[in-house]
Motif scaffolding. Structure first.
Motif, mmCIF file in Angstrom:
data_model
loop_
_atom_site.group_PDB
_atom_site.id
_atom_site.type_symbol
_atom_site.label_atom_id
_atom_site.label_comp_id
_atom_site.label_asym_id
_atom_site.label_seq_id
_atom_site.Cartn_x
_atom_site.Cartn_y
_atom_site.Cartn_z
ATOM 1 N N LEU A 278 0.833 -1.203 0.000
ATOM 2 C CA LEU A 278 0.000 0.000 0.000
ATOM 3 C C LEU A 278 0.870 1.256 0.000
ATOM 4 C CD1 LEU A 278 -2.868 1.061 -0.025
ATOM 5 C CD2 LEU A 278 -2.919 0.828 2.467
ATOM 6 N N TYR A 279 1.918 1.261 0.802
ATOM 7 C CA TYR A 279 2.862 2.379 0.846
ATOM 8 C C TYR A 279 3.464 2.615 -0.538
ATOM 9 C CZ TYR A 279 6.854 5.155 2.504
ATOM 10 O OH TYR A 279 7.792 6.153 2.708
ATOM 11 N N SER A 280 3.808 1.546 -1.238
ATOM 12 C CA SER A 280 4.399 1.653 -2.575
ATOM 13 C C SER A 280 3.404 2.217 -3.588
ATOM 14 C CB SER A 280 4.889 0.282 -3.049
ATOM 15 O OG SER A 280 5.860 -0.215 -2.165
ATOM 16 N N VAL A 281 2.162 1.749 -3.530
ATOM 17 C CA VAL A 281 1.126 2.253 -4.451
ATOM 18 C C VAL A 281 0.871 3.734 -4.188
ATOM 19 C CG1 VAL A 281 -1.322 2.076 -5.064
ATOM 20 C CG2 VAL A 281 0.063 0.002 -4.818
ATOM 21 N N ILE A 282 0.772 4.091 -2.920
ATOM 22 C CA ILE A 282 0.571 5.501 -2.570
ATOM 23 C C ILE A 282 1.769 6.325 -3.030
ATOM 24 C CG2 ILE A 282 0.445 7.104 -0.619
ATOM 25 C CD1 ILE A 282 -1.368 4.959 0.760
ATOM 26 N N LEU B 207 12.947 3.591 -1.444
ATOM 27 C CA LEU B 207 11.602 3.198 -1.025
ATOM 28 C C LEU B 207 11.635 2.388 0.267
ATOM 29 C CD1 LEU B 207 8.493 2.792 -1.630
ATOM 30 C CD2 LEU B 207 9.196 0.720 -2.833
ATOM 31 N N ILE B 208 12.506 1.409 0.336
ATOM 32 C CA ILE B 208 12.587 0.551 1.523
ATOM 33 C C ILE B 208 13.042 1.350 2.740
ATOM 34 C CG2 ILE B 208 13.835 -1.398 2.558
ATOM 35 C CD1 ILE B 208 13.762 -2.656 -0.319
ATOM 36 N N LEU C 263 11.755 4.011 7.896
ATOM 37 C CA LEU C 263 11.818 5.221 8.715
ATOM 38 C C LEU C 263 10.430 5.766 9.029
ATOM 39 C CD1 LEU C 263 14.848 7.094 7.119
ATOM 40 C CD2 LEU C 263 14.716 6.075 9.400
ATOM 41 N N ASN C 264 9.553 5.771 8.035
ATOM 42 C CA ASN C 264 8.204 6.291 8.284
ATOM 43 C C ASN C 264 7.426 5.374 9.205
ATOM 44 O OD1 ASN C 264 8.039 8.837 6.974
ATOM 45 N ND2 ASN C 264 8.121 7.778 5.023
ATOM 46 N N ARG C 265 7.596 4.088 9.068
ATOM 47 C CA ARG C 265 6.887 3.142 9.942
ATOM 48 C C ARG C 265 7.385 3.234 11.382
ATOM 49 N NH1 ARG C 265 3.696 -1.037 9.053
ATOM 50 N NH2 ARG C 265 3.535 -2.640 10.626
ATOM 51 N N THR C 266 8.703 3.368 11.554
ATOM 52 C CA THR C 266 9.272 3.334 12.906
ATOM 53 C C THR C 266 9.444 4.697 13.542
ATOM 54 O OG1 THR C 266 11.529 3.323 12.023
ATOM 55 C CG2 THR C 266 10.494 1.177 12.465
#
Length: 143
Positions: free
Chosen positions: A28-32, A130-131, A136-139
């Motif tokens: 989902l993060y990648s599609v966004i 991307l990874i 970073l955004n998740r944590t």
């Protein structure tokens, strides 16, 4: 009436939506992120070609629009967090700028110094950026 009384407790897998997980969130993060790229490119074209802003100014604004697009949709759907939005947005924005800086450094090194086609460098940098940005955004941004 309790769910056990009507037989729902015996079949939770049929009734409960799929639990969010890291793979679902990453996809989902990648599609966004792809929608953010489209927003960035369209905004850059409008600002530079239609409104006549200098390229660097148009790039700064269009990048901000893309990051804002990504933050909004990720806050709503990927990470599902709606608290402390200003703090989260600032962190998300910094992560976005860090990704842009990493790509710029790679472009300088591989294109400027080693004369590799900039399009190849940009494309090759995307998966790693991307990874790193996702982690970073998740944590950090959405922890």
């Amino acid at each position: 009436m309790r769910t056990e009384e009507i037989g729902l407790a015996e079949t939770p897998s049929r009734l409960a939506p799929a639990a969010p997980g890291p793979l679902r969130d990453f996809v989902l993060y990648s599609v966004i992120g792809a929608t953010g790229v489209l927003v960035d490119l369209a905004a850059f074209w409008l600002l530079y070609e239609v409104f006549g802003l200098p390229a660097q100014c148009a790039n700064a604004l269009s990048t901000t629009f893309g990051i804002t697009n990504n933050f909004t949709w990720n806050a709503l759907f990927t990470f599902r967090r709606r608290d402390r939005l200003l703090r989260r947005f600032c962190r998300f924005y910094l992560v976005g700028l860090a990704g842009m800086a990493v790509t710029s450094i790679l472009l300088f090194l591989f294109s400027g110094v080693l004369h590799v086609d900039p399009n190849l460098v940009k494309a090759a940098s995307l998966p790693a950026v991307l990874i790193v940005q996702y982690v970073l955004n998740r944590t950090w941004s959405f922890s």
